[in-house]
Design a protein around this motif. Structure first.
Motif, PDB file in Angstrom:
ATOM      1  N   GLY A  68      29.894 101.869 -67.363  1.00 56.48           N
ATOM      2  CA  GLY A  68      29.897 102.047 -65.919  1.00 56.48           C
ATOM      3  C   GLY A  68      31.215 101.673 -65.274  1.00 56.48           C
ATOM      4  O   GLY A  68      31.263 101.249 -64.129  1.00 56.48           O
ATOM      5  N   TYR A  69      32.322 101.853 -66.023  1.00 55.46           N
ATOM      6  CA  TYR A  69      33.605 101.386 -65.487  1.00 55.46           C
ATOM      7  C   TYR A  69      34.034 102.184 -64.257  1.00 55.46           C
ATOM      8  O   TYR A  69      34.746 101.672 -63.400  1.00 55.46           O
ATOM      9  CB  TYR A  69      34.685 101.421 -66.566  1.00 55.46           C
ATOM     10  N   ARG A  70      33.595 103.440 -64.142  1.00 56.09           N
ATOM     11  CA  ARG A  70      33.966 104.216 -62.958  1.00 56.09           C
ATOM     12  C   ARG A  70      33.114 103.838 -61.747  1.00 56.09           C
ATOM     13  O   ARG A  70      33.606 103.731 -60.629  1.00 56.09           O
ATOM     14  CB  ARG A  70      33.823 105.718 -63.232  1.00 56.09           C
ATOM     15  N   ALA A 200      41.222 110.473 -69.498  1.00 58.04           N
ATOM     16  CA  ALA A 200      40.569 110.290 -68.198  1.00 58.04           C
ATOM     17  C   ALA A 200      40.591 108.824 -67.792  1.00 58.04           C
ATOM     18  O   ALA A 200      40.801 108.497 -66.617  1.00 58.04           O
ATOM     19  CB  ALA A 200      39.128 110.807 -68.267  1.00 58.04           C
ATOM     20  N   ALA A 201      40.379 107.942 -68.765  1.00 56.93           N
ATOM     21  CA  ALA A 201      40.438 106.504 -68.462  1.00 56.93           C
ATOM     22  C   ALA A 201      41.843 106.103 -68.037  1.00 56.93           C
ATOM     23  O   ALA A 201      42.015 105.292 -67.116  1.00 56.93           O
ATOM     24  CB  ALA A 201      39.992 105.704 -69.684  1.00 56.93           C
ATOM     25  N   ALA A 202      42.858 106.648 -68.701  1.00 61.49           N
ATOM     26  CA  ALA A 202      44.239 106.338 -68.332  1.00 61.49           C
ATOM     27  C   ALA A 202      44.544 106.818 -66.916  1.00 61.49           C
ATOM     28  O   ALA A 202      45.195 106.113 -66.134  1.00 61.49           O
ATOM     29  CB  ALA A 202      45.205 106.967 -69.329  1.00 61.49           C
ATOM     30  N   ARG A 203      44.080 108.026 -66.571  1.00 64.52           N
ATOM     31  CA  ARG A 203      44.287 108.513 -65.200  1.00 64.52           C
ATOM     32  C   ARG A 203      43.612 107.591 -64.194  1.00 64.52           C
ATOM     33  O   ARG A 203      44.170 107.285 -63.135  1.00 64.52           O
ATOM     34  CB  ARG A 203      43.735 109.935 -65.054  1.00 64.52           C
ATOM     35  N   PHE A 204      42.408 107.154 -64.512  1.00 61.97           N
ATOM     36  CA  PHE A 204      41.675 106.260 -63.618  1.00 61.97           C
ATOM     37  C   PHE A 204      42.421 104.947 -63.432  1.00 61.97           C
ATOM     38  O   PHE A 204      42.567 104.449 -62.311  1.00 61.97           O
ATOM     39  CB  PHE A 204      40.279 106.002 -64.201  1.00 61.97           C
ATOM     40  N   LEU A 205      42.921 104.386 -64.534  1.00 59.02           N
ATOM     41  CA  LEU A 205      43.611 103.100 -64.473  1.00 59.02           C
ATOM     42  C   LEU A 205      44.973 103.193 -63.809  1.00 59.02           C
ATOM     43  O   LEU A 205      45.385 102.282 -63.078  1.00 59.02           O
ATOM     44  CB  LEU A 205      43.782 102.534 -65.883  1.00 59.02           C
ATOM     45  N   GLU A 208      44.338 106.680 -60.265  1.00 63.83           N
ATOM     46  CA  GLU A 208      43.218 106.699 -59.323  1.00 63.83           C
ATOM     47  C   GLU A 208      42.494 105.360 -59.249  1.00 63.83           C
ATOM     48  O   GLU A 208      41.260 105.309 -59.271  1.00 63.83           O
ATOM     49  CB  GLU A 208      42.215 107.784 -59.740  1.00 63.83           C
ATOM     50  N   PRO A 209      43.187 104.244 -59.173  1.00 62.98           N
ATOM     51  CA  PRO A 209      42.487 102.962 -59.141  1.00 62.98           C
ATOM     52  C   PRO A 209      41.672 102.817 -57.854  1.00 62.98           C
ATOM     53  O   PRO A 209      42.107 103.265 -56.787  1.00 62.98           O
ATOM     54  CB  PRO A 209      43.623 101.933 -59.180  1.00 62.98           C
ATOM     55  N   LEU A 215      46.934  97.992 -51.162  1.00 67.14           N
ATOM     56  CA  LEU A 215      47.075  97.227 -52.404  1.00 67.14           C
ATOM     57  C   LEU A 215      47.622  98.060 -53.560  1.00 67.14           C
ATOM     58  O   LEU A 215      47.976  97.511 -54.596  1.00 67.14           O
ATOM     59  CB  LEU A 215      45.724  96.634 -52.811  1.00 67.14           C
ATOM     60  N   ARG A 216      47.698  99.359 -53.387  1.00 69.23           N
ATOM     61  CA  ARG A 216      48.109 100.205 -54.511  1.00 69.23           C
ATOM     62  C   ARG A 216      49.542  99.970 -54.974  1.00 69.23           C
ATOM     63  O   ARG A 216      49.809 100.027 -56.173  1.00 69.23           O
ATOM     64  CB  ARG A 216      47.873 101.680 -54.180  1.00 69.23           C
ATOM     65  N   PRO A 217      50.497  99.707 -54.095  1.00 71.30           N
ATOM     66  CA  PRO A 217      51.843  99.415 -54.602  1.00 71.30           C
ATOM     67  C   PRO A 217      51.886  98.179 -55.493  1.00 71.30           C
ATOM     68  O   PRO A 217      52.592  98.169 -56.510  1.00 71.30           O
ATOM     69  CB  PRO A 217      52.657  99.210 -53.317  1.00 71.30           C
ATOM     70  N   VAL A 218      51.128  97.154 -55.126  1.00 70.15           N
ATOM     71  CA  VAL A 218      51.081  95.945 -55.955  1.00 70.15           C
ATOM     72  C   VAL A 218      50.462  96.271 -57.304  1.00 70.15           C
ATOM     73  O   VAL A 218      50.997  95.913 -58.367  1.00 70.15           O
ATOM     74  CB  VAL A 218      50.281  94.836 -55.245  1.00 70.15           C
ATOM     75  N   TYR A 219      49.330  96.970 -57.273  1.00 71.28           N
ATOM     76  CA  TYR A 219      48.677  97.354 -58.525  1.00 71.28           C
ATOM     77  C   TYR A 219      49.595  98.264 -59.347  1.00 71.28           C
ATOM     78  O   TYR A 219      49.639  98.169 -60.570  1.00 71.28           O
ATOM     79  CB  TYR A 219      47.354  98.067 -58.238  1.00 71.28           C
TER      80      TYR A 219
END
Length: 272
Positions: A68-70, A200-205, A208-209, A215-219
């Motif tokens: 259920g990671y998504r 797909a997991a790599a794209r998510f991580l 598409e976090p 917060l996205r620039p920090v991530y």
């Protein structure tokens, strides 16, 4: 904000219980596992571990179908964070209870990949890959971004410390020094590939976090540095090219600055 995202709304209470409950521990204060797992470099190491682990088709199929990671990525992160904390710093009884819960979950995670291969999350061989990839990722991140990088003997001792938890989870003969860890990772190489689920997991991580835009620039800095520390063969499989000048002059320095900032913002782990 950072601590709450990783530890959850009950994080301070859970932290106090883990560190404050009296009793014997699996790892005494000063052990390398406490040093590594208590450092802000774990934010980078954790993303790197997920990327590396995804390259085993059976492990990735189990994660895609059952974790259920998504749908609940922060819940999964909080559960993983709590497991690492209790096995590293908690009492021996609490650590064993956490391991028992994970083993019970693993016994129920079985299925078949889209290519028809059966998987079983309790398979010691599969558990061994997950453990080796995680240990390598945390070690690499601490070596590059840790407050006080360890000497080679202490990193060997870190690998030996993680083997204690791995054996409790069902891994057979986990590596106990860095050389053995490198050999174990190499032994898995023929089994690894970037499946559609892994990409797909790599794209998510990486792209598409599930984070607010602020917060996205920090991530993004954390994620870019997680990619920078992946082995070259893993980057090749995931189609994540290396840009040496950009990484060396901007990505890694930004990662060091951010981990220093996170370290300043988070309270230190007691008895680390």
């Amino acid at each position: 904000m950072i601590f709450q995202r990783v530890a959850g709304p009950d994080g301070p209470a859970v932290r106090a219980r883990i560190h404050g409950t009296p009793g014997p521990r699996w790892f005494a204060p000063g052990r390398p596992i406490r040093t590594v797992h208590g450092d802000a470099s774990m934010f980078i190491g954790g993303i790197g571990a997920l990327l590396l682990q995804s390259l085993h088709p059976l492990a990735m199929a189990a994660v895609a179908a059952h974790s259920g990671y998504r749908g609940d990525p922060w819940g999964r992160l909080q559960r993983t964070s709590a497991f690492l904390a209790v096995t590293t710093y908690g009492t021996a009884a609490d650590a064993q209870a956490a391991v028992d819960r994970v083993r019970d979950i693993h016994r129920r995670v079985r299925g078949t990949t889209s290519q028809g291969q059966p998987y079983d999350a309790a398979d010691p061989h599969l558990l061994g890959w997950v453990h080796a990839a995680e240990t390598e990722s945390f070690l690499r991140a601490h070596e590059r971004f840790g407050r006080h990088p360890l000497d080679p003997a202490r990193y060997d001792a870190y690998v030996a410390d993680t083997a204690v938890v791995a054996e409790a989870l069902g891994v057979l003969d986990p590596p106990r020094d860095r050389r053995a860890l490198s050999r174990r990772l190499a032994a898995y190489r023929p089994e690894l590939r970037a499946t559609p689920e892994a990409r797909a997991a790599a794209r998510f991580l990486l792209i598409e976090p599930p984070l607010p835009l602020a917060l996205r620039p920090v991530y993004g800095v954390l994620a870019a540095n997680a990619v920078s520390q992946l082995p070259s063969w893993a980057r090749h499989l995931l189609r994540l090219p290396r840009v040496p000048l950009v990484e060396d002059l901007t990505v890694v320095p930004a990662g060091r600055l951010l981990t220093r900032t996170v370290r300043w913002a988070l309270p230190p782990a007691p008895g680390g």
